[in-house]
Design a protein around this motif. Structure first.
Motif, PDB file in Angstrom:
ATOM      1  N   GLU A  88     -49.443 -31.703   1.571  1.00  0.00           N
ATOM      2  CA  GLU A  88     -49.131 -31.911   2.979  1.00  0.00           C
ATOM      3  C   GLU A  88     -50.126 -31.144   3.858  1.00  0.00           C
ATOM      4  O   GLU A  88     -50.623 -31.670   4.857  1.00  0.00           O
ATOM      5  CB  GLU A  88     -47.697 -31.417   3.213  1.00  0.00           C
ATOM      6  N   ARG A 101     -47.497 -51.848   6.269  1.00  0.00           N
ATOM      7  CA  ARG A 101     -46.753 -50.717   6.756  1.00  0.00           C
ATOM      8  C   ARG A 101     -47.403 -49.396   6.331  1.00  0.00           C
ATOM      9  O   ARG A 101     -47.056 -48.341   6.819  1.00  0.00           O
ATOM     10  CB  ARG A 101     -45.311 -50.799   6.201  1.00  0.00           C
ATOM     11  N   ILE A 109     -47.732 -43.909   8.980  1.00  0.00           N
ATOM     12  CA  ILE A 109     -47.592 -42.442   9.031  1.00  0.00           C
ATOM     13  C   ILE A 109     -48.942 -41.802   9.338  1.00  0.00           C
ATOM     14  O   ILE A 109     -49.051 -40.900  10.175  1.00  0.00           O
ATOM     15  CB  ILE A 109     -46.969 -41.939   7.711  1.00  0.00           C
ATOM     16  N   TYR A 145     -47.093 -40.423   1.823  1.00  0.00           N
ATOM     17  CA  TYR A 145     -47.728 -40.393   3.152  1.00  0.00           C
ATOM     18  C   TYR A 145     -48.015 -41.831   3.633  1.00  0.00           C
ATOM     19  O   TYR A 145     -49.091 -42.155   4.105  1.00  0.00           O
ATOM     20  CB  TYR A 145     -49.009 -39.550   3.105  1.00  0.00           C
ATOM     21  N   GLY A 146     -47.031 -42.701   3.453  1.00  0.00           N
ATOM     22  CA  GLY A 146     -47.158 -44.083   3.909  1.00  0.00           C
ATOM     23  C   GLY A 146     -47.417 -45.075   2.797  1.00  0.00           C
ATOM     24  O   GLY A 146     -47.081 -46.258   2.911  1.00  0.00           O
ATOM     25  N   ASP A 158     -46.953 -46.981  -0.734  1.00  0.00           N
ATOM     26  CA  ASP A 158     -45.748 -47.291  -1.506  1.00  0.00           C
ATOM     27  C   ASP A 158     -46.063 -47.816  -2.894  1.00  0.00           C
ATOM     28  O   ASP A 158     -47.166 -48.269  -3.180  1.00  0.00           O
ATOM     29  CB  ASP A 158     -44.925 -48.363  -0.794  1.00  0.00           C
ATOM     30  N   ARG A 161     -41.249 -48.096  -2.307  1.00  0.00           N
ATOM     31  CA  ARG A 161     -40.719 -46.732  -2.433  1.00  0.00           C
ATOM     32  C   ARG A 161     -41.824 -45.701  -2.248  1.00  0.00           C
ATOM     33  O   ARG A 161     -42.994 -46.031  -2.324  1.00  0.00           O
ATOM     34  CB  ARG A 161     -40.047 -46.571  -3.793  1.00  0.00           C
ATOM     35  N   TYR A 162     -41.412 -44.508  -2.001  1.00  0.00           N
ATOM     36  CA  TYR A 162     -42.290 -43.321  -1.922  1.00  0.00           C
ATOM     37  C   TYR A 162     -43.068 -43.173  -0.615  1.00  0.00           C
ATOM     38  O   TYR A 162     -43.846 -42.250  -0.479  1.00  0.00           O
ATOM     39  CB  TYR A 162     -43.288 -43.267  -3.093  1.00  0.00           C
ATOM     40  N   ARG A 163     -42.912 -44.096   0.331  1.00  0.00           N
ATOM     41  CA  ARG A 163     -43.701 -43.994   1.571  1.00  0.00           C
ATOM     42  C   ARG A 163     -43.414 -42.687   2.301  1.00  0.00           C
ATOM     43  O   ARG A 163     -44.248 -42.174   3.025  1.00  0.00           O
ATOM     44  CB  ARG A 163     -43.372 -45.154   2.527  1.00  0.00           C
ATOM     45  N   ASN A 164     -42.207 -42.172   2.132  1.00  0.00           N
ATOM     46  CA  ASN A 164     -41.805 -40.994   2.910  1.00  0.00           C
ATOM     47  C   ASN A 164     -42.138 -39.660   2.246  1.00  0.00           C
ATOM     48  O   ASN A 164     -41.796 -38.608   2.773  1.00  0.00           O
ATOM     49  CB  ASN A 164     -40.298 -41.063   3.208  1.00  0.00           C
ATOM     50  N   PRO A 183     -44.191 -36.469   1.696  1.00  0.00           N
ATOM     51  CA  PRO A 183     -45.131 -35.838   2.640  1.00  0.00           C
ATOM     52  C   PRO A 183     -46.509 -35.592   2.033  1.00  0.00           C
ATOM     53  O   PRO A 183     -47.440 -35.223   2.739  1.00  0.00           O
ATOM     54  CB  PRO A 183     -44.444 -34.506   2.982  1.00  0.00           C
TER      55      PRO A 183
END
Ligand code: IMP
Length: 187
Positions: free
Chosen positions: A12, A50, A54, A163-164, A166, A170-173, A175
């Motif tokens: 991060e 998408r 982020i 970090y955006g 997928d 899944r996993y986009r969120n 950090p």
């Protein structure tokens, strides 16, 4: 850590530091290019949905210049049988003739998506088209495209998430940016 994650590639803190650098560099370049005109015709950052959401959200706040935001969504279908077949799922809602465009992408892999998109946008006669990608994954590149700004280069053919980015949405969120275990992408 999720059990499908193999290892963290960029933390991060590393991402935040690099995004700040990119924001400053891009802003300086546009200030030089546009001078006083920057407040009349701010660059238009076009985020690709998408995956780039982020990254664009953080990058835009690291850019101390006037800036407008827009989004497009592209999908590639039959990638294995007909590479380069890229479809616009959501187009821009505004004309871009005469505008300075900054495409913001999460990752460039083969380069097909961006080769198609830059061709499509250039046909609308913008003043300029630049590309900023968070990740430049080089091993599978089939189209040579000029990447003006790159966050990090990935010299290995790993499938990365976070970090955006997928895997099957899944996993986009996450950090951070991490490599997914090969066993996870086989199922
Ligand atoms: P290209 O057209 O082959 O350059 O593919 C670009 C698109 O493929 C990106 O916008 C991503 O949606 C997807 N992609 C390619 N590699 C990865 C990855 O390692 N993780 C997540 N998405 C990826």
């Amino acid at each position: 850590m999720h059990n499908e994650i193999e290892r963290i590639l960029f933390t991060e803190d590393q991402i935040a530091a690099r995004v700040r650098e990119l924001g400053q560099q891009i802003s300086r370049d546009y200030e030089q290019l546009l001078g006083e005109r920057i407040s009349h015709e701010p660059p238009l950052a076009i985020g690709l949905l998408r995956g780039a959401v982020i990254f664009l959200a953080d990058l835009a706040r690291a850019m101390p210049i006037p800036l407008e935001l827009a989004f497009m969504a592209l999908s590639s279908y039959g990638r294995s049988t007909s590479p380069g077949e890229v479809r616009v799922v959501k187009d821009l809602e505004i004309p871009v003739a005469g505008r300075h465009l900054l495409i913001v992408e999460d990752i460039v892999d083969t380069g097909q998506t961006l080769a198609h998109l830059t061709e499509l946008l250039r046909a609308r006669h913008p003043a300029s088209v630049k590309i900023c990608t968070l990740l430049d994954k080089t091993p599978r590149r089939t189209r040579s495209i000029k990447l003006d700004y790159v966050g990090f280069t990935l010299p290995e053919d790993a499938f990365v998430v976070g970090y955006g980015l997928d895997y099957a949405e899944r996993y986009r969120n996450l950090p951070y940016i991490a490599a997914l275990k090969q066993s996870a992408t086989r199922s």
